[in-house]
Structure formats: structure tokens, C-alpha cells
Design a protein around this motif. Structure first.
Motif, short mmCIF file in Angstrom:
data_model
loop_
_atom_site.label_atom_id
_atom_site.label_comp_id
_atom_site.label_asym_id
_atom_site.label_seq_id
_atom_site.Cartn_x
_atom_site.Cartn_y
_atom_site.Cartn_z
N ASP A 154 0.77 -1.11 0.20
CA ASP A 154 -0.04 0.10 -0.04
C ASP A 154 1.14 1.41 0.12
N ALA A 155 0.39 2.30 -0.36
CA ALA A 155 1.19 3.56 -0.33
C ALA A 155 1.28 4.02 0.91
N HIS A 156 2.30 4.38 1.77
CA HIS A 156 2.28 4.89 3.14
C HIS A 156 1.76 6.18 3.18
N SER A 157 1.45 6.69 4.45
CA SER A 157 0.44 7.78 4.81
C SER A 157 1.12 9.06 4.37
N GLU A 158 2.32 9.32 4.23
CA GLU A 158 2.81 10.51 3.86
C GLU A 158 2.75 10.60 2.26
N MET A 159 2.75 9.46 1.35
CA MET A 159 2.63 9.26 0.13
C MET A 159 1.17 9.85 -0.19
N LYS A 160 0.06 9.38 0.64
CA LYS A 160 -1.37 9.58 0.71
C LYS A 160 -1.48 11.25 0.87
N MET A 161 -0.89 11.56 2.01
CA MET A 161 -0.95 12.92 2.48
C MET A 161 -0.43 14.07 1.33
N GLU A 162 0.48 13.66 0.78
CA GLU A 162 1.16 14.59 -0.06
C GLU A 162 0.14 14.79 -1.11
#
Length: 416
Positions: A154-162
Motif C-alpha cells: 500500500d502507499a504509506h500515509s505520507e504518500m497519501k497525505m502529499e
């Protein structure tokens, strides 16, 4: 006779040696994967959905020979959402001969499992275990805590938040944001990065609240929603999942909270039913797939899952993991975890969201992401609803893998 035996033509000996070296494996193997996630307690509905998804994708991988003649079987181990129980289940799986595990519901659990797998592999050469992380999103898992034995799909949370905050920054109606999350690794990380990224991209936005609550213990979110209403928040950001998100959305609906929700896991079991009509045009999520994607990739899987389990398929990681595991079996000519792990480094597969690459430097999957909004089902861009609500997710934006990519501080230590 001995002289005659050793007088065989060199060409015949060479041919025999070549044939032996490139012969297929003597026998196919049934590779068992231990699924270590909650199968009881408040998060059981999500765990059960994921387990069934993995089992159906394992059957598909076996039938379609993604791993040549090797078959894959996924068996559930109930960790009750606890890191301590997860370690007990890990030991049980290893004692039973499992060499592959998958987990994803809870980054705290994933951190405990990585440490335990690292120690086991160091002490037991020849009996190594590989950890296939389907959704635990704390960035630390592929940064400071990165491990050769761990692969995140999965994409990690910083990838998603960016990606999420870039999308939000374009909306001038967003003025006041309230943050709420589960009080563990992922919730704490999302709280921190929400502030950092919004301040960089939209410094005019006010953070008017920031709550962390016990994971899986809050039965009524009305007090939290009352604080949101009092703050004047027009937008809520949360990485809650499972019952904690479903109950939060329900409380917001009951209190007639008009704020928009930006979430990570609103497509997971129980949340669509909790939202129903109240979430219309107000709830968005970011994930590595949307059922209502641009080409309806995975349509046959969605329909098969619905028919077989009367439930919704949303766990794309189950497809990607089986595709990459099968390809690694083929390319390495082995099911040995060390050889398979080496084969997966840098590997690319086509999944339901497009091309997915397992980045060699940190074992973080690089893949497209989707931002979607909860709307009424229609016959054009929202053909699939969720949980028979008549509502589903309309794609707002598909984000290319290179846009979502983040640097890593991982210092990978590989086996000799």
C-alpha cells in the motif's frame, strides 16, 4: 566397460548437463501464507473481508498459474488487533512451517512483526520468513524500520497525505480543518503530516482541532463531533478505519455535521452503510484503487466476490501481492523466501490500478493513487455501489505513481 562408460561423446554429456540445469522444478509446492489480522472484536468485519479477498486471489493465482505449477493457500490467524497476540500467532505460524505472512490492520502490529521476523531470520538461517504488508501505513516501516524481509504493497500515509493535501489546496472553500485519529502510530503520523503539508501548501487554513482517541474503544463519537461543530470546522481529516470510522461517520450524521470528510479508509467494511445518503458529496477518500476506476479494471473480480460472499471487494493489495509472489516464483524458479525476496526487489507487475513497482531501495510499492467522492450510483462513472446502499465512489483524480512517490531514509541490509 569402465573405459567405454567414460568414452561417451562430450557433446552428449554437455547436452545432459544443460537439460538438468534448466529442467523445471521436480515438484510443485503448495505455498501457505499466514494472514495475521483481527478476525474477532470490533475490527473483525474488515479482517474477514480481507481474508476472503486474499483467499479468492490465491485461488485465482493458482488456477491461472501465476506461479507456474505452484499453488498458494492463505490461512487466517486471529491477532485480535493486538501486537502481543500477533507475536503469538507469528510463532504459531512459523512452528507450523509457514514461510510467508501478511498483515496490514495496524502499524503498531506491523512494527512488532518486523522486529520479530528480523530476529527469527537472523537466528534461523535456512528457515527465513517474508512479511507481505498489505496496508499498514506508517512511513517508518519503509524508512527507519525498513527490512529486507518486509515488503509494503500500500502507499504509506505520507504518500497519501502529499497527494490529498495537494488536491485540498485547490479548494478555496476549505478554511478550517479538524484532525481526528486513532491514538497509535498511524493516527499520530497523519496528525503531524496534515499540519506540515497544509501549512506549506495553504498557510491560510486554520487547524481548529486535533484529537487522538483510543483505538477500538470509543463506542460513541458524539462528544468528538460536538467539539467539531463548536470549532466551526468545514473539513475533517482522518485516517480512522473499521468501526472507529463507521461510528465517527454515524455520529456526524446524527449531529447533522455539515463538514466534509477527507479519509483514507472510507471504502472499508461498515463505513458505507454508516454514511449512506448522509455522506453524499461530503466524504472523500484517497487509496491505491477505486472500484469505479477509469476502465473498470477488476470488474470481473468485483462481481465474482459479490456473488461468492455477498460483500464488496476493495482490497487491491490482495491481487497485487499474489501477482508479484507468483511472478517471483517463476523468475527465481523457487519458493524459497530468500530467493523470492531477491526476485521481488525492483519487480514490476500490472495490477488493477496499473503498473506497480516494488522499489528496491526500501521495498515500498510505487503505484498510482485515486481520490474519489461518495455519490449516487449511476450508469456512467459509478456503476458499482457499496454495501447495497445505492451509493458508490466517483473518481475525482488518478495520481501517477511518480507524483505520489516520496524519498526514503532506508539503509537496507541484505543477506549475504
Amino acid at each position: 566397460m569402465l573405459l567405454r562408460a567414460f568414452s561417451l561423446p562430450i557433446s552428449l554429456i554437455a547436452t545432459a548437463a544443460f537439460s538438468f540445469a534448466y529442467a523445471p522444478l521436480a515438484h510443485a509446492e503448495n505455498v501457505k501464507v499466514a494472514f495475521i489480522d483481527p478476525l474477532s472484536g470490533p475490527f473483525a468485519p474488515v479482517g474477514q473481508n480481507l481474508l476472503r479477498s486474499f483467499q479468492m486471489m490465491a485461488e485465482r493465482a493458482s488456477q491461472k498459474k501465476w506461479g507456474d505449477d505452484n499453488t498458494i493457500e492463505v490461512v487466517g490467524f486471529d491477532n485480535k488487533g493486538s501486537p502481543q497476540e500477533s507475536l503469538i500467532q507469528l510463532k504459531s505460524a512459523i512452528d507450523q512451517g509457514y514461510r510467508y505472512i501478511t498483515q496490514g490492520n495496524g502499524s503498531g502490529v506491523a512494527i512488532a512483526l518486523i522486529d520479530a521476523v528480523n530476529k527469527h531470520n537472523e537466528r534461523n538461517p535456512g528457515k527465513e520468513v517474508v512479511f507481505l504488508n498489505h496496508s499498514a501505513g506508517d512511513p517508518v516501516l519503509t524508512n527507519e524500520k525498513c527490512s529486507f524481509w518486509h515488503f509494503r504493497f500500500d502507499a504509506h500515509s505520507e504518500m497519501k497525505m502529499e497527494s490529498l493535501t495537494t488536491y485540498m489546496a485547490k479548494d478555496p472553500s476549505i478554511k478550517k480543518v479538524y484532525l481526528i485519529g486513532q491514538n497509535y502510530a498511524l493516527g499520530q503520523e497523519v496528525s503531524r503530516t496534515s499540519r506540515v503539508y497544509l501549512n506549506r501548501k495553504r498557510p491560510d487554513i486554520q487547524i481548529v482541532g486535533d484529537d487522538l482517541h483510543p483505538i477500538g474503544q470509543v463506542k460513541d463519537f458524539a462528544p468528538y463531533v460536538a467539539k467539531m461543530k463548536a470549532s466551526g470546522a468545514d473539513t475533517i481529516i482522518t485516517a480512522n478505519w473499521g468501526a472507529d470510522l463507521a461510528l465517527l461517520i454515524k455520529a456526524a450524521k446524527d449531529a447533522d455535521l455539515k463538514a466534509n470528510f477527507y479519509t483514507y479508509y472510507a471504502a472499508t467494511t461498515g463505513v458505507p452503510t454508516a454514511m449512506a445518503a448522509a455522506g453524499l458529496d461530503r466524504v472523500r477518500y484517497i487509496a491505491n484503487w477505486n472500484l469505479n476506476n477509469e476502465t473498470y479494471a477488476g470488474k470481473d473480480i468485483i462481481e465474482q466476490y459479490k456473488k461468492k460472499y455477498n460483500d464488496d471487494y476493495y482490497a487491491i493489495a490482495s491481487y497485487t501481492i499474489m501477482a508479484m509472489l507468483g511472478k517471483a516464483f517463476k523468475e527465481s524458479g523457487s519458493t524459497d523466501p530468500v530467493k523470492v525476496a531477491l526476485a521481488m526487489e525492483g519487480m514490476k507487475v500490472t495490477s488493477l490500478n496499473g503498473e506497480v513497482e516494488m522499489r528496491k531501495s526500501d521495498h515500498q510499492a510505487q503505484q498510482p493513487l485515486y481520490i474519489a467522492t461518495w455519490v449516487k450510483k449511476n450508469n456512467t462513472d459509478v456503476k458499482f455501489d457499496q454495501e447495497d446502499t445505492g451509493y458508490g465512489w466517483r473518481t475525482n483524480q488518478k495520481i501517477d505513481a511518480y507524483v505520489a512517490a516520496q524519498p526514503t531514509s532506508c539503509q537496507m541490509k541484505r543477506p549475504n
